[in-house]
Design a protein around this motif. Structure first.
Motif, PDB file in Angstrom:
ATOM      1  N   GLU A 207       6.702   0.786   1.785  1.00 29.61           N
ATOM      2  CA  GLU A 207       6.501  -0.138   4.179  1.00 29.61           C
ATOM      3  C   GLU A 207       5.227  -0.080   4.568  1.00 29.61           C
ATOM      4  OE1 GLU A 207      10.104   1.592   5.979  1.00 29.61           O
ATOM      5  OE2 GLU A 207      11.236  -0.317   5.527  1.00 29.61           O
ATOM      6  N   GLU A 208       4.698   2.209   4.321  1.00 32.39           N
ATOM      7  CA  GLU A 208       3.486   2.350   5.013  1.00 32.39           C
ATOM      8  C   GLU A 208       2.474   1.730   3.665  1.00 32.39           C
ATOM      9  OE1 GLU A 208       0.794   4.875   6.960  1.00 32.39           O
ATOM     10  OE2 GLU A 208       2.905   4.640   6.984  1.00 32.39           O
TER      11      GLU A 208
ATOM     12  N   ASN B 149       2.070  -2.047   3.223  1.00 31.43           N
ATOM     13  CA  ASN B 149       2.112  -3.184   3.678  1.00 31.43           C
ATOM     14  C   ASN B 149       1.751  -2.831   4.911  1.00 31.43           C
ATOM     15  OD1 ASN B 149       3.699  -4.280   1.382  1.00 31.43           O
ATOM     16  ND2 ASN B 149       5.617  -3.735   2.392  1.00 31.43           N
ATOM     17  N   TRP B 150       1.807  -1.715   6.026  1.00 38.13           N
ATOM     18  CA  TRP B 150       1.392  -1.646   7.042  1.00 38.13           C
ATOM     19  C   TRP B 150      -0.331  -1.420   6.880  1.00 38.13           C
ATOM     20  CZ3 TRP B 150       1.712  -2.794  11.298  1.00 38.13           C
ATOM     21  CH2 TRP B 150       0.279  -2.044  12.589  1.00 38.13           C
TER      22      TRP B 150
ATOM     23  N   ALA C 259      -2.666  -2.198   3.822  1.00 36.84           N
ATOM     24  CA  ALA C 259      -2.828  -3.776   4.087  1.00 36.84           C
ATOM     25  C   ALA C 259      -2.800  -4.550   5.159  1.00 36.84           C
ATOM     26  CB  ALA C 259      -2.089  -4.140   2.733  1.00 36.84           C
ATOM     27  N   ILE C 260      -2.323  -4.514   5.860  1.00 37.51           N
ATOM     28  CA  ILE C 260      -2.245  -5.407   6.908  1.00 37.51           C
ATOM     29  C   ILE C 260      -3.067  -5.084   8.359  1.00 37.51           C
ATOM     30  CG2 ILE C 260      -0.839  -5.660   9.458  1.00 37.51           C
ATOM     31  CD1 ILE C 260       1.533  -6.434   8.073  1.00 37.51           C
ATOM     32  N   LEU C 261      -3.582  -3.500   8.392  1.00 39.15           N
ATOM     33  CA  LEU C 261      -4.248  -2.360   9.097  1.00 39.15           C
ATOM     34  C   LEU C 261      -5.811  -3.385   8.391  1.00 39.15           C
ATOM     35  CD1 LEU C 261      -5.236  -0.876  11.231  1.00 39.15           C
ATOM     36  CD2 LEU C 261      -4.303   0.972  10.213  1.00 39.15           C
ATOM     37  N   ASN C 262      -6.013  -3.366   7.066  1.00 37.93           N
ATOM     38  CA  ASN C 262      -6.986  -3.154   6.120  1.00 37.93           C
ATOM     39  C   ASN C 262      -7.455  -4.683   6.535  1.00 37.93           C
ATOM     40  OD1 ASN C 262      -9.246  -2.089   4.160  1.00 37.93           O
ATOM     41  ND2 ASN C 262      -7.579  -3.834   2.595  1.00 37.93           N
ATOM     42  N   ASN C 263      -6.728  -5.646   6.345  1.00 37.44           N
ATOM     43  CA  ASN C 263      -6.823  -7.135   6.592  1.00 37.44           C
ATOM     44  C   ASN C 263      -7.690  -7.165   8.471  1.00 37.44           C
ATOM     45  OD1 ASN C 263      -6.949  -7.891   3.965  1.00 37.44           O
ATOM     46  ND2 ASN C 263      -4.367  -8.418   4.395  1.00 37.44           N
ATOM     47  N   ARG C 264      -7.104  -7.152   9.096  1.00 38.94           N
ATOM     48  CA  ARG C 264      -7.484  -6.632  10.469  1.00 38.94           C
ATOM     49  C   ARG C 264      -9.055  -6.517  10.747  1.00 38.94           C
ATOM     50  NH1 ARG C 264      -1.936  -5.119  13.678  1.00 38.94           N
ATOM     51  NH2 ARG C 264      -0.791  -7.393  13.491  1.00 38.94           N
TER      52      ARG C 264
ATOM     53  N   LYS D 239     -11.158  -5.578   8.415  1.00 41.25           N
ATOM     54  CA  LYS D 239     -11.970  -6.311   7.863  1.00 41.25           C
ATOM     55  C   LYS D 239     -12.141  -8.001   8.584  1.00 41.25           C
ATOM     56  CE  LYS D 239     -10.525  -5.750   2.449  1.00 41.25           C
ATOM     57  NZ  LYS D 239     -10.055  -6.476   1.887  1.00 41.25           N
TER      58      LYS D 239
END
Length: 64
Positions: free
Chosen positions: A34-35, A37-38, A40-45, A47
């Motif tokens: 879960e961490e 995944n979170w 990865a989402i934050l990293n994409n935002r 970027k």
């Protein structure tokens, strides 16, 4: 206590610790997953924001 009895109790003690540790693994994996995944989402935002800012800097440099 004889050496064989000591070894047996040591092995059973280790086995119970291993069973306890192994029973905690699925929950630890779930929390870690879960961490990740979170993050990865934050990293994409971030970027996306970085790309937007780089483009904005280029546009402002050209304007100058």
């Amino acid at each position: 206590m004889t050496r064989q009895e000591s070894d047996t109790s040591s092995v059973s003690s280790c086995a119970s610790l291993n069973a306890e540790n192994y029973s905690q693994l699925p929950q630890a994996f779930k929390e870690t997953h879960e961490e990740v995944n979170w993050l990865a989402i934050l990293n994409n935002r971030l970027k996306g924001l970085n790309n937007w800012l780089e483009n904005r800097v280029k546009a402002l440099e050209e304007e100058l």
